[in-house]
Design a protein around this motif. Structure first.
Motif: not given
Length: 507
Positions: A334-346, A350-355, A374-382
Motif C-alpha cells: 500500500t505504501f508503494a502504490e499510494m500517491r504522494s499526499g494521499a491520506e487514509y481513505p485513499e 489502494t489496499a483494496r485494489r491490491i487485494v 488475503l484481505y486481512n493480510s493487506i487491508v488496514p482495519p481502521y
C-alpha cells in the motif's frame, strides 16, 4: 523594584558586557530542541529540568557529556517537586537569583487553562500559590521559577490551543502575569516552515524581558515562503479567534514573508541524501542505534542537509546512527502504490485494489476463506470515517505535516515519499524533519526516540528566536549604564504598546 533585584540585574548585565555568553535554564526541556537552538545562537546551556528519563538522559548526553555532574544533569525531575534553589545546588550553579540570564521552556497548558487570571495574579503576590490548585501546577510552577531565577529574558513555547483554550486566551493571561512580576512580554503564532524547517508546524512563542532593560519584544523575519494548505489556514484562524475578538496587548503578528523568498524546505531536500531502506526487508525486533548508515554517494546534500551535517558541535561527516524504521509487513504494498499526499481513505482504497488484483491473478473468489485471509493480510482495519489524516504519504516537493509525540506509537502520519522504499520514516528522518542535526544522539530505542523528537521544538525555529533574544540582550548590556534602570522603565511605562518592533529604548 527592590534593591536585591536591581543588583542582580546589574550583575548579569555586567557579566554580559565582558563578552560572557548568556546562560540558559531549560524547563520541560525534553530532548533539548530549544536548548540546541539557543546554543547555536551563542547561549550557554547551564541546565535543564525534564521528568521523562529518556529525554533527560538525551539532554545530558548532548549538552553536558563531560560534566563532573553528568549524573545530576541526566537525572529526571518533576518540576512540582523540585525547588529552584535545590536544582541550582544539584547542578552546581550557585545562588538561584544569579545562576542564569534566560529561562526557557514549554509548560503544558491543559490543566492551567482552568485556573485563569486570578490564580496567575495570586502567584505574583504569593509565590507558594501554585500549591493550592494542582490543576494549574505546571504553568504556575513555571512562573514561580521566573520569580526565583529573576532572568533577564523569558521564552515560552506552546500549542496554538493556548490562544483559545476553555474560551479564553491563555497566552494573553501569561503576558499579564509576567507584567505583574516585572516583565514586558509579547507572543506570536509562527509556522516553522517560514523559518527554514521542512515542517508545517504552528506554535505559539512568547518572549519577555525585564522591564528595566527597556527592550520591546519582536519576532524574526521569515526566511522562506509558503502558501499554507487550507487546513492550516483554517486552524490558524480558529486559534486566533480570541486574539481578534477580544483584542490583545501582547499579540504580535508574524512575518509571513513574500513569494520572492526561497520556497519552504521540502521533504526531499530534508532527507533525500540519507541511505535508502527497503521496507519490505525489515524484520521485527528491538531497534538500537549501534549501526552507522553511510550517506548516499549518488546524491549531493541540499543546502538544508549540509546544515544538518555540519551543525557546530554536532557535525557528522560519515553518516547517521539511528536510521531505523518500523517493520510493517502488511502495509508495504500500500505504501508503494499510494500517491504522494494521499491520506487514509485513499490508502485503504489502494489496499483494496491490491487485494482485488492479487485475487484475480490467483483466481481467488470473493467471499471465500482464502479471499478473507488475503484481505486481512493487506487491508488496514481502521474505520475511514475516523481520523482520516491518520495516514499521510509525504510529498517530496513540499514540507511535511506536524510531527507529533504520537509517532512514538506509529509513524503512519509520515510515510516516505519513495515508492521503491515502501515504508514509514526512520528515527533519523524524523530528526531531520524536526531540524535536529545528524550528530545529535537520542537515548533509548526507536519508540522513545520517536516520542522525544515529536515532542521537541524544532532547533532551527528555536535558533531564529534565540538570535533575536541574543541581539537584544547584547544591545541592552552595551547601551544601558548600571544606574539607568529607572529611566528605561519610566520610558517603557509611558508607552501604550509593547507590540512595535523596536529593539531598545535607551542608548
Amino acid at each position: 523594584m527592590n534593591t536585591k533585584v536591581a543588583a542582580g540585574i546589574d550583575k548579569k548585565l555586567e557579566r554580559l558586557r565582558t563578552g560572557a555568553p548568556p546562560r540558559v535554564m531549560d524547563l520541560f526541556s525534553g530532548a533539548g530542541g530549544i536548548s540546541l537552538g539557543f546554543q547555536r545562537a551563542g547561549f550557554s546551556i547551564e541546565g535543564a529540568l525534564e521528568m521523562d528519563p529518556h529525554a533527560a538522559l538525551t539532554h545530558a548526553l548532548n549538552f553536558h557529556p563531560d560534566s563532573v555532574r553528568f549524573a545530576a544533569h541526566a537525572h529526571a525531575r518533576d518540576i512540582t517537586l523540585t525547588d529552584p534553589a535545590a536544582l541550582c545546588d544539584e547542578l552546581g550553579l550557585g545562588t538561584v537569583d544569579e545562576a542564569i540570564d534566560v529561562l526557557v521552556g514549554g509548560p503544558p497548558c491543559q490543566a492551567y487553562a482552568r485556573v485563569g487570571r486570578a490564580k496567575l495574579r495570586e502567584v505574583a503576590d504569593h509565590p507558594e500559590a501554585f500549591r493550592v490548585d494542582p490543576r494549574g501546577n505546571l504553568y504556575l510552577r513555571y512562573l514561580e521559577y521566573v520569580r526565583a531565577f529573576q532572568p533577564l529574558a523569558v521564552f515560552i513555547e506552546n500549542v496554538p490551543d493556548i490562544l483559545h483554550y476553555a474560551h479564553h486566551n491563555v497566552a494573553e493571561e501569561i503576558v499579564e502575569a509576567l507584567e505583574d512580576i516585572g516583565y514586558v512580554a509579547g507572543y506570536s503564532l509562527i509556522n516553522s516552515a517560514f523559518h527554514g524547517v521542512p515542517q508545517m508546524r504552528d506554535r505559539v512563542f512568547l518572549m519577555a524581558y525585564r522591564r528595566e532593560l527597556g527592550l520591546r519584544v519582536r519576532f524574526p523575519a521569515a526566511t522562506h515562503h509558503l502558501e499554507l494548505p487550507s487546513g492550516y489556514a483554517g486552524t490558524r484562524a480558529v486559534a486566533l479567534r480570541y486574539v481578534d475578538r477580544l483584542g490583545s496587548r501582547g499579540y504580535i503578528a508574524p512575518d509571513l514573508g513574500s513569494p520572492e523568498l526561497p520556497h519552504a524546505v521540502s521533504a526531499e531536500e530534508a532527507v533525500g541524501d540519507l541511505p535508502a531502506v527497503n521496507g519490505r526487508t525489515v524484520k521485527r525486533g528491538t531497534r538500537r542505534f549501534d549501526t552507522l548508515y553511510a550517506y548516499r554517494s549518488d546524491r549531493q546534500p541540499s543546502a538544508y542537509a549540509r546544515i544538518m551535517r555540519e551543525w557546530p558541535g554536532f557535525a557528522s561527516d560519515q553518516g547517521v546512527w539511528d536510521h531505523v524504521i518500523r517493520a510493517l509487513p502488511r502495509d508495504h504494498q500500500t505504501f508503494a502504490e499510494m500517491r504522494s499526499g494521499a491520506e487514509y481513505p485513499e490508502a485503504q482504497a489502494t489496499a483494496r485494489r491490491i487485494v482485488d488484483r492479487i485475487a484475480g491473478e490467483r483466481a481467488i473468489l470473493a467471499g471465500t476463506t482464502a479471499y478473507e485471509a488475503l484481505y486481512n493480510s493487506i487491508v488496514p482495519p481502521y474505520d475511514v470515517t475516523k481520523f482520516p489524516n491518520r495516514w499521510w504519504k509525504l510529498r517530496p516537493d513540499f514540507p511535511v505535516r506536524t510531527l507529533m509525540a504520537h509517532i512514538g506509537k506509529d509513524t503512519y502520519s509520515h510515510i516516505h515519499y519513495d515508492a521503491d522504499q515502501a515504508r514509514t520514516i526512520s528515527v533519523r528522518e524524523a530528526a531531520r524533519l524536526q531540524s535536529f542535526p545528524d550528530g545529535f544522539r537520542f537515548s533509548g530505542t526507536m519508540n522513545p526516540a520517536f516520542r522525544q523528537i515529536g515532542n521537541a521544538v524544532p532547533p532551527l525555529m528555536a535558533n531564529a528566536l534565540a538570535e533575536i533574544i541574543y541581539a537584544d540582550l547584547e544591545a541592552a548590556a552595551l547601551h544601558m549604564a548600571p544606574q539607568s534602570h529607572s529611566l528605561a522603565a519610566a520610558e517603557l511605562r509611558g508607552s501604550s504598546s509593547v507590540s512595535k518592533h523596536v529593539t531598545y529604548l535607551t542608548k
